[in-house]
Design an enzyme around this catalytic site. Structure first.
Site, mmCIF file in Angstrom:
data_model
loop_
_atom_site.group_PDB
_atom_site.id
_atom_site.type_symbol
_atom_site.label_atom_id
_atom_site.label_comp_id
_atom_site.label_asym_id
_atom_site.label_seq_id
_atom_site.Cartn_x
_atom_site.Cartn_y
_atom_site.Cartn_z
ATOM 1 N N ARG A 198 0.854 -1.194 0.000
ATOM 2 C CA ARG A 198 0.000 0.000 0.000
ATOM 3 C C ARG A 198 0.891 1.245 0.000
ATOM 4 N NH1 ARG A 198 -3.639 -2.550 -1.681
ATOM 5 N NH2 ARG A 198 -5.613 -3.015 -0.679
ATOM 6 N N HIS B 213 -1.968 0.905 -9.598
ATOM 7 C CA HIS B 213 -2.631 -0.013 -8.652
ATOM 8 C C HIS B 213 -3.426 -1.087 -9.403
ATOM 9 C CE1 HIS B 213 -4.306 -0.331 -4.318
ATOM 10 N NE2 HIS B 213 -4.333 -1.512 -4.909
HETATM 11 P P1 NDP Z 1 -2.675 -11.622 4.316
HETATM 12 O O1 NDP Z 1 -3.391 -11.059 5.501
HETATM 13 O O2 NDP Z 1 -3.007 -12.995 3.858
HETATM 14 O O3 NDP Z 1 -1.118 -11.573 4.587
HETATM 15 C C1 NDP Z 1 -0.490 -10.487 5.191
HETATM 16 C C2 NDP Z 1 0.835 -11.031 5.744
HETATM 17 O O4 NDP Z 1 1.596 -9.913 6.214
HETATM 18 C C3 NDP Z 1 0.611 -11.987 6.907
HETATM 19 O O5 NDP Z 1 1.406 -13.129 6.701
HETATM 20 C C4 NDP Z 1 1.068 -11.170 8.112
HETATM 21 O O6 NDP Z 1 1.679 -11.903 9.153
HETATM 22 C C5 NDP Z 1 2.092 -10.250 7.502
HETATM 23 N N1 NDP Z 1 2.237 -9.019 8.299
HETATM 24 C C6 NDP Z 1 1.273 -8.197 8.725
HETATM 25 N N2 NDP Z 1 1.799 -7.177 9.437
HETATM 26 C C7 NDP Z 1 3.123 -7.386 9.466
HETATM 27 C C8 NDP Z 1 4.214 -6.689 10.045
HETATM 28 N N3 NDP Z 1 4.035 -5.590 10.770
HETATM 29 N N4 NDP Z 1 5.457 -7.192 9.876
HETATM 30 C C9 NDP Z 1 5.651 -8.339 9.174
HETATM 31 N N5 NDP Z 1 4.657 -9.048 8.598
HETATM 32 C C10 NDP Z 1 3.408 -8.575 8.731
HETATM 33 O O7 NDP Z 1 -2.874 -10.579 3.144
HETATM 34 P P2 NDP Z 1 -2.739 -10.798 1.567
HETATM 35 O O8 NDP Z 1 -1.531 -11.616 1.305
HETATM 36 O O9 NDP Z 1 -4.029 -11.240 0.992
HETATM 37 O O10 NDP Z 1 -2.536 -9.284 1.071
HETATM 38 C C11 NDP Z 1 -1.425 -8.543 1.527
HETATM 39 C C12 NDP Z 1 -1.571 -7.109 1.074
HETATM 40 O O11 NDP Z 1 -1.340 -7.007 -0.325
HETATM 41 C C13 NDP Z 1 -2.938 -6.481 1.256
HETATM 42 O O12 NDP Z 1 -3.163 -6.089 2.582
HETATM 43 C C14 NDP Z 1 -2.837 -5.307 0.326
HETATM 44 O O13 NDP Z 1 -2.245 -4.231 1.013
HETATM 45 C C15 NDP Z 1 -1.888 -5.789 -0.766
HETATM 46 N N6 NDP Z 1 -2.602 -5.991 -2.031
HETATM 47 C C16 NDP Z 1 -2.241 -5.232 -3.104
HETATM 48 C C17 NDP Z 1 -2.878 -5.371 -4.308
HETATM 49 C C18 NDP Z 1 -2.447 -4.581 -5.498
HETATM 50 O O14 NDP Z 1 -3.090 -4.664 -6.539
HETATM 51 N N7 NDP Z 1 -1.365 -3.836 -5.426
HETATM 52 C C19 NDP Z 1 -3.989 -6.325 -4.478
HETATM 53 C C20 NDP Z 1 -4.264 -7.105 -3.308
HETATM 54 C C21 NDP Z 1 -3.599 -6.921 -2.119
HETATM 55 P P3 NDP Z 1 0.892 -12.945 10.112
HETATM 56 O O15 NDP Z 1 1.074 -14.294 9.466
HETATM 57 O O16 NDP Z 1 1.575 -12.848 11.418
HETATM 58 O O17 NDP Z 1 -0.536 -12.510 10.186
#
Ligand code: NDP
Length: 308
Positions: free
Chosen positions: A223, A271
């Site tokens: 993001r 995006h």
């Molecule tokens: P998930 O919730 O499945 O995965 C997020 C991961 O990030 C989890 O494994 C989580 O860890 C980890 N995480 C969260 N906070 C932290 C932190 N502070 N430090 C380290 N690791 C962290 O989400 P998705 O994979 O589905 O999506 C991820 C992101 O991708 C979305 O939130 C969005 O921002 C972005 N996105 C972008 C798109 C685009 O077109 N550019 C489209 C779709 C998504 P834990 O296992 O501990 O929960």
């Protein structure tokens, strides 16, 4: 029992057709044509209206049309209202394609070659096989883990970094603040797939860039507010970061005259890395509604405490 869809109308019409084929008892209405608002149980949206419970007093579940939920103001939503993000194979496949394109582009020095082409310069750079390129993915969730598996299939030397420990066959995943520095030190191409939370806002900054190997590439698909623009520009200028592929920025679109628009070592896309795919997303939505009604856990329920 009505489902209200509030997003791009083309996808809504497709969902109406799919629902009619599957289940004649339910109706899907496309905002703002919501019908009897008291009968609305489910809202699927990108940005819900501010007075959501006044609009839909019997709302039972709020579904995000996308994988992220940072666009929701949780404080304005009742604590008891479940919020569900989109977890569906179409989004995953699109993200795999985009990150593969970006990592291969950086790996094969495409930003440099495009700049050379514009200058009429014919000059080869050393070619390294993928197995000698270290790629690090931050955020090993739905998307990050799928991307890592694909990059590994292509032969890259992959590893991940995550908030909590994560097992991924044959791919090392570090976790937590203490393991960030060793993760960065071996990320010649860094992919950000973190959700936007208070912990990740502004995380892609000068300190983080300084921890990467010199000349590293960045792929930012998380993001926009995670990136400190001026720090990336400084890192690009002094060569600490070699090139960046940015799919998300802040604001979107960038203002006129922002240096990213014309920077020779920045590739900017609006995006589009991944987009919810109508048919597979409908299957997820419908399955989740049935799960909810049977009292079973839905897929993708957001932990409001964590913010994702
Ligand atoms: P998930 O919730 O499945 O995965 C997020 C991961 O990030 C989890 O494994 C989580 O860890 C980890 N995480 C969260 N906070 C932290 C932190 N502070 N430090 C380290 N690791 C962290 O989400 P998705 O994979 O589905 O999506 C991820 C992101 O991708 C979305 O939130 C969005 O921002 C972005 N996105 C972008 C798109 C685009 O077109 N550019 C489209 C779709 C998504 P834990 O296992 O501990 O929960």
């Amino acid at each position: 029992m009505t489902i209200v869809y509030q997003s791009e109308p083309g996808r809504g019409q497709r969902w109406q057709t799919l629902l009619a084929e599957r289940d004649a008892r339910r109706a899907l209405r496309i905002w703002p044509d919501c019908g009897d608002r008291e009968s609305v149980r489910y809202l699927v949206t990108w940005r819900p209206p501010a007075d959501i419970m006044r609009q839909f007093p019997n709302l039972e579940v709020l579904f995000s049309i996308g994988a992220g939920v940072d666009q929701f103001d949780f404080a304005s939503l009742p604590d008891t209202l479940p919020v569900v993000r989109m977890v569906e194979p179409g989004i995953v496949q699109c993200m795999i394609e985009y990150v593969t394109f970006a990592v291969l582009g950086l790996h094969r020095d495409m930003p440099a070659y495009l700049a050379q082409q514009r200058q009429g310069e014919w000059r080869a750079h050393p070619v390294r096989p993928a197995m000698h390129r270290r790629v690090g993915v931050m955020g090993v969730g739905q998307l990050g883990s799928a991307v890592l598996k694909q990059l590994k299939r292509l032969g890259f030397d992959c590893h991940g970094w995550n908030r909590s420990p994560r097992q991924l066959d044959g791919i090392p995943v570090r976790h937590g603040a203490a393991e960030l520095a060793p993760f960065l030190a071996r990320s010649e191409i860094l992919v950000c797939l973190l959700p936007l939370t208070e912990a990740t806002r502004g995380m892609l900054d000068a300190k983080l860039f300084a921890g990467l190997p010199r000349g590293a590439g960045l792929v930012q698909v998380g993001r926009g507010p995670q990136l400190v623009d001026r720090d990336l520009l400084a890192a690009l200028d002094d060569g600490q970061v070699g090139a960046a592929v940015l799919d998300v920025v802040d604001p979107e679109p960038l203002g006129e005259g922002h240096p990213f628009w014309v920077h020779p070592r920045v590739w900017l896309t609006p995006h589009i890395a991944s987009v919810t795919q109508p048919d597979s997303a409908f299957e997820r939505l419908y399955d989740n509604i049935l799960r909810f009604e049977r009292g079973e856990p839905m897929i993708g329920v957001v932990d409001r405490r964590l913010g994702y």
